[in-house]
Structures are given as C-alpha cells and as structure tokens.
Scaffold this motif. Structure first.
Motif, short mmCIF file in Angstrom:
data_model
loop_
_atom_site.label_atom_id
_atom_site.label_comp_id
_atom_site.label_asym_id
_atom_site.label_seq_id
_atom_site.Cartn_x
_atom_site.Cartn_y
_atom_site.Cartn_z
N GLY A 192 22.56 -65.04 61.93
CA GLY A 192 22.00 -64.21 60.86
C GLY A 192 21.52 -62.85 61.33
N GLN A 196 26.75 -58.41 65.84
CA GLN A 196 25.89 -59.58 65.79
C GLN A 196 25.10 -59.70 67.08
OE1 GLN A 196 27.67 -63.31 64.42
NE2 GLN A 196 26.54 -64.37 66.01
N PRO A 214 22.20 -67.52 58.72
CA PRO A 214 22.08 -66.75 57.48
C PRO A 214 21.79 -67.60 56.26
CG PRO A 214 24.38 -66.90 58.18
CD PRO A 214 23.55 -67.44 59.30
N ASP A 238 18.09 -53.60 56.99
CA ASP A 238 18.19 -54.74 57.90
C ASP A 238 17.77 -54.42 59.32
OD1 ASP A 238 19.15 -56.22 55.83
OD2 ASP A 238 21.20 -56.44 56.59
N GLY A 279 18.64 -58.24 60.30
CA GLY A 279 19.49 -58.98 59.38
C GLY A 279 18.72 -59.68 58.28
N LEU A 294 22.38 -59.73 62.08
CA LEU A 294 23.44 -58.73 61.95
C LEU A 294 22.98 -57.65 60.99
CD1 LEU A 294 26.42 -57.86 62.42
CD2 LEU A 294 27.00 -59.24 60.43
N ILE A 295 22.92 -56.42 61.45
CA ILE A 295 22.52 -55.31 60.60
C ILE A 295 23.67 -54.96 59.66
CG2 ILE A 295 21.83 -52.89 60.52
CD1 ILE A 295 20.67 -53.25 63.34
N SER A 296 23.46 -55.16 58.37
CA SER A 296 24.52 -54.84 57.40
C SER A 296 24.13 -53.70 56.48
CB SER A 296 24.86 -56.08 56.57
OG SER A 296 23.72 -56.58 55.92
#
Length: 293
Positions: free
Chosen positions: A254, A249, A187, A262, A216, A256-258
């Motif tokens: 990095g 994850q 990230p 994303d 992500g 990772l759908i937040s």
C-alpha cells in the motif's frame, strides 16, 4: 485496561500446523498468559490431532463451539488466506487477525465487499500485519514480546518494524504501552488508523498515542481530521517515506504515492495542522511523546 485483547482472551490459530503457525503459536504461548489463551488450532486435514497439547479442529466454527474462543490469528499461505478470513467471519468471531503477507488484492476486495454487504460484526486486523499485544497479558502475532512494557501509551502503525521501534523507545523511557496495534500495510485491509485511535480515545488507561503511517492512501489524513475534532489525548505522529519517489512502491503493497496528497510531506502537514505533534525522525518518537504528556 487494554484494547482488542486481554489476559482472558481465548485464541484460535488458523494454519497452526504450518511452519509459521507452529513457530509463532509456540512463542505467543510462552508470553504472559499465552499458555491458557491459545485453546485451539484449525487445519481441515489434521482435525483430531494436537500441537503442543492444543486440539486441532477441522473448522473454525467447531473450534469456537468446543473452546469458547472469540479471536483467531491466521498464518495460512496467501492463496488460501482470504478463504480462512471468511471462514472466521462466518463463525462470528469478535476479531480476526491476519498475519499473512501477499494475499492477492482481488481476494481482499471480495472479502471487504462481502463484509460490508452482509454487515458482519467481526473486526478484521490486517492482513500483512504484525498483530496486537497488550503487554504482560497477551500477544497475538509476530512481534518480539521482550521489548514491551506495561504502561499507558497506545501505539498504532502500518509498519511492523516501526511499531517495534516506537515500543522500544517507550520502554527505554519507562513509559510502556497500554496496547500496540499493527494494522498492516496492504492497500485493502480491515481496521484503519481512525478505528484504533477511536478505541484508544475511549480507553481510560491510555493517556496518549503514537500514530505511525506511510506514504500511500488517505488513512492517516482521515484519522488526523477525526483527531482534530474529537481526540481528548495527545498524539505524536510519524510518516515513513519522506524520500520515496512518486509511482515507486516502497516496502508495503500500500506504500505507493499515487497523488500529491499521498506523499509523506503532505500527510505530515495535515497531521500538524490537526494538532498532532509530528517528526521526520523515527528515533524521536518516544522523546516527543514524553514531551507532550
């Protein structure tokens, strides 16, 4: 022509005496111009020793002074890797390529903030990346050299294995690569998609680009908007993680759908709307690239 590295580049390996440093430095020296490119190693506990004839120095600054090297590659373990990056930056190298996976995010935040505050000239590729290769000239990193072929297609990717997949497809189609760059999946990293895309756009020997992303973060979207307004060459895109679940994850730190933007679908739609030819099938990347030339 190439980007970032070429046959005349001189390289320092930080962590040259560790298992990974030894293995990959040996392999890189066997590829193309590697024998003359790798001129120094760094390990403060083993200064004045040698690895396969390469002198080992106690500091990056001393290695640069004695050999004229301008680039370092880092195989230092995670706990000390951020410190190794900063040592290379303080030595004013042109480029630092950090292969190390698992560096604490806080360590990288401190490095990135300090780079910005002090306006350092050094470029950082990685961490957690496969490195960069200019086929038939030089490879710095962990990618398999034999799948690469000199050509005129640029490749930039967050994923190491998907970089290799795209490269192998291009080679099988007889297209080859100008350079292939893995920017890493962490990230907090250095060079982004947009940075490499800009360099490929300015490179007279790159005719088109494959851009590979993941779920992500906003990097692929930022690059796509720039491509829409500025890119003079065709771009083919792929996003890994179409089936990934939000909040879980996947693979890289990095990935990772937040948020809604994303997801792979959202990124693919942005890329498509910016004129990038996209696919959901990674086995189609080479074929699609050939179709847009």
């Amino acid at each position: 022509m190439s980007i970032l590295i070429n046959k005349n580049t001189r390289v320092i390996t930080q962590g040259i005496t560790g298992k990974s440093g030894q293995f990959h430095t040996h392999a890189c020296r066997k590829y193309a111009n590697g024998q003359s490119a790798y001129v120094a190693g760094v390990n403060p506990k083993k200064a004045f020793e040698y690895f396969e004839g390469i002198p080992i120095f106690g500091t990056v600054k001393e290695a640069k002074k004695q050999t004229g090297a301008t680039i370092s590659v880092i195989y230092v373990p995670p706990a000390a890797a951020a410190g190794a990056i900063w040592e290379a930056i303080e030595a004013d190298l042109d480029l630092v390529i950090c292969i190390t996976e698992g560096i604490p995010v806080r360590d990288m935040i401190e490095v990135r903030n300090r780079m910005c505050l002090e306006n350092r000239k050094t470029l950082l590729l990685g961490p957690n990346c496969p490195g960069v290769i200019t086929p038939d000239e030089l490879k710095i990193g962990i990618m398999p050299g034999h799948i690469h072929k000199k050509g005129r297609i640029g490749v930039v990717s967050r994923s190491g294995t998907l970089t290799y997949e795209a490269v192998a497809q291009l080679t099988a189609l007889g297209l080859g690569q100008s350079s292939a760059v893995g920017i890493g999946g962490d990230p907090i990293n250095g060079l982004k998609h947009i940075d490499i895309i800009k360099i490929f756009n300015d490179d007279p020997d790159t005719d088109a680009v494959i851009m590979i992303g993941e779920i992500g973060g906003p990097d692929e979207a930022n690059a796509s908007y720039w491509i829409k307004d500025n890119m003079k060459k065709p771009v083919v895109g792929f996003i890994a993680g179409v089936t990934a679940l939000p909040g879980k994850q996947m693979g890289h730190a990095g990935a990772l759908i937040s948020g809604d933007a994303d997801t792979a679908e959202a990124k693919l739609e942005i890329m498509r709307s910016c004129g990038i030819t996209v696919t959901k099938n990674p086995s189609d990347m080479g074929r699609l690239l050939k179709s847009v030339l």
